[in-house]
Write a protein that holds these residues in place. Structure first.
Motif, mmCIF file in Angstrom:
data_model
loop_
_atom_site.group_PDB
_atom_site.id
_atom_site.type_symbol
_atom_site.label_atom_id
_atom_site.label_comp_id
_atom_site.label_asym_id
_atom_site.label_seq_id
_atom_site.Cartn_x
_atom_site.Cartn_y
_atom_site.Cartn_z
ATOM 1 N N ALA A 172 18.464 0.948 10.629
ATOM 2 C CA ALA A 172 17.495 -0.244 10.302
ATOM 3 C C ALA A 172 16.293 0.412 9.537
ATOM 4 N N LYS A 173 16.196 1.571 9.117
ATOM 5 C CA LYS A 173 15.108 2.097 8.443
ATOM 6 C C LYS A 173 15.335 1.753 6.816
ATOM 7 N N THR A 174 14.018 0.910 6.251
ATOM 8 C CA THR A 174 13.907 0.450 5.016
ATOM 9 C C THR A 174 13.064 1.368 4.093
ATOM 10 N N ALA A 175 13.309 1.293 2.826
ATOM 11 C CA ALA A 175 12.871 2.147 1.953
ATOM 12 C C ALA A 175 11.198 1.634 1.854
ATOM 13 N N GLY A 176 10.125 2.762 1.708
ATOM 14 C CA GLY A 176 8.806 2.399 1.222
ATOM 15 C C GLY A 176 8.499 1.754 0.154
ATOM 16 N N GLY A 177 7.073 1.553 0.043
ATOM 17 C CA GLY A 177 6.598 1.021 -1.287
ATOM 18 C C GLY A 177 6.369 2.113 -2.197
ATOM 19 N N GLY A 178 6.416 3.494 -1.984
ATOM 20 C CA GLY A 178 6.285 4.298 -3.079
ATOM 21 C C GLY A 178 4.695 4.540 -3.493
ATOM 22 N N THR A 179 3.940 4.391 -2.577
ATOM 23 C CA THR A 179 2.509 4.307 -2.817
ATOM 24 C C THR A 179 1.849 5.830 -2.375
#
Length: 483
Positions: free
Chosen positions: A81-88
């Motif tokens: 269920a883990k989704t990719a972050g926003g890259g910030t």
């Protein structure tokens, strides 16, 4: 900053326990630190604050370790269920899709320099020309297999990693807080090719079942031997391979022996004004031979070299102070060699956008260094186009391997003394330097000598004018992005 703190403390009456330690990032900086650390320990011992005992043999039970168990269904669900972050940020990585990849060098070149375009349209990244992008490389399947064989654990073994009550100060990193296979752990998150720290070696010795090998690893922790492996650039993997009696516990390996694989920062080589949905990077592929004869491949650069369109790269954005002047009419002098061209490509793309928006553009000079025009003259056609558009006023290229005499960017700087002095001191222009720290020092030294000659002042006074006091108000007009 180190010199400033040392000077301030001395003026306030403090006595140094050890001399100020300085290192050069382009040389053996880890060895510089090691030498300074020995002086510090000697100073502490002299004061009677600390006594250095004999090297203690660490046992398995004393090695800080994580608790490892077979992954539960709950953790497997959390992982899926883990989704990719926003890259910030460094704990908010984004999986960017590769939309363009090519080698910028010709087939005749011994070097490889890759241009990659990474899609960020669904991320939270908002970048500016001059910013950096952190990229996580991955270890090769060959190296991963070698470590797995030493650990004697199958690559598809899926584990959960938890804190160990016996070592409450050892925190589980965020990247380990979901179910992972050993292959994922060793490929994405574990640094196995850097030279291990003394603490890592001490912990590693506890898992040698042969007493002679245990003693041999412990000897590596002693200063003369440790300096030797630093000079040899010997990796953790090589040291493990040298001692076949090792039977390493996975929890200890991840907790105390192998550090986390760090991201590699690159200067972004694009402007959002031209490419709002992608970040471009310009990457020199690292491949060299260590003193022991091992072919060393840069983890991040070789990983990026092997990407194809459609692959994904984990990244995060980092803001920089390497910025164009607030006024587009201010003169700009850009100096870079090799991949030091990267931020200037973004600067020039931004100037195209400013020109199209009707803004007044000041002069822009680029001094670029490479080996040969037909081998590694990066982005040559784009630079010609920037000249034709008028967003680049002058282009001076130094080829270091085309003639009998090697020509570098600092030589081109000296050849254009008048235009540089006028732009910097008469017209209050800005100078930007990007590339190796050695090149940066040579360029600053060349301009400082020009200041001394043109203004009729001594070398020390010239350095006060440039680079120390080269500012307008609180704004630094000399900016460097060097490594």
């Amino acid at each position: 900053m180190g010199r400033l703190v040392d000077s301030c403390l001395s003026r306030l009456g403090a006595s140094a326990v050890a001399p100020l330690g300085l290192g050069d990032a382009s040389e053996q900086i880890q060895l510089d630190f090691e030498n300074w650390g020995n002086k510090l320990l000697l100073g502490i011992e002299t004061l009677g604050i600390l006594e250095r005992g004999d090297l203690e043999q660490m046992t398995k039970d004393h090695v800080p370790s994580f608790k490892i168990s077979k992954a539960s269904k709950t953790l497997r669900g959390a992982r899926s269920a883990k989704t990719a972050g926003g890259g910030t940020g460094i704990h908010d990585e984004y999986a960017a899709r590769v939309i363009e990849v090519r080698n910028l060098c010709s087939e005749a070149s011994e070097r490889v320099c890759m241009h990659l375009e990474l899609e960020i349209k669904d991320s939270a990244v908002s970048y500016e020309p001059g910013d950096h992008v952190g990229v996580w490389g991955e270890n090769t399947p060959v190296n991963v297999d070698q470590v797995a064989n030493i650990l004697d654990i199958p690559l598809d073994y899926e584990v959960s990693i938890e804190s160990n009550p016996a070592f409450p100060d050892l925190k589980v990193p965020e990247c380990f807080q979901s179910a992972l296979t050993l292959k994922e752990i060793l490929t994405k998150y574990t640094d196995i090719l850097s030279c291990p720290s003394k603490a890592s070696l001490s912990c590693l010795s506890a898992f040698a079942t042969d007493l002679a090998e245990r003693d041999a690893i412990l000897e590596l922790v002693e200063s003369p031997k440790y300096q030797e492996i630093l000079m040899q650039q010997k990796s953790l993997l090589e040291i493990m391979q040298d001692h076949p009696s090792l039977q390493i516990d996975l929890g200890a390996f991840l907790g105390s022996i192998a550090p986390l694989l760090k991201c590699r920062f690159y200067s972004i080589s694009s402007s959002p004004a031209a490419y709002p949905e992608s970040i471009h990077v310009t990457v020199s592929v690292v491949k060299d031979t260590t003193p022991l004869g091992r072919i060393h491949h840069g983890v991040a650069s070789c990983f990026l070299q092997q990407r194809h369109i459609g692959d994904h790269v984990r990244l995060h954005h980092r803001r920089s102070t390497f910025r164009l002047p607030l006024s587009s009419s201010s003169p700009v002098i850009m100096v870079g060699a090799g991949t030091g061209i990267a931020p200037f490509r973004g600067f020039l793309q931004q100037r195209v956008a400013d020109q199209m928006a009707g803004k007044e553009l000041g002069p822009a000079l680029l001094f670029f260094g490479c080996r040969k025009g037909d081998e590694d003259y990066l982005y040559s056609s784009e630079l010609s186009d920037f000249l034709d558009r008028g967003v680049l006023s002058e282009l001076h290229v130094a080829f270091s391997r085309e003639g009998k005499i090697k020509v570098y960017v600092q030589d081109k700087i000296r050849e254009n003394k008048k235009v540089i002095m006028d732009a910097l001191f008469r017209d209050h222009g800005y100078m930007y330097i990007c590339g190796s720290s050695r090149m940066g020092s040579d360029v600053v030294r060349a301009v400082s000598k020009m200041v001394s000659d043109e203004m009729g002042v001594g070398e020390d006074e010239a350095k006060e004018i440039f680079p120390k006091s080269f500012t307008t108000g609180h704004v630094k007009r000399l900016q460097q992005d060097v490594w």
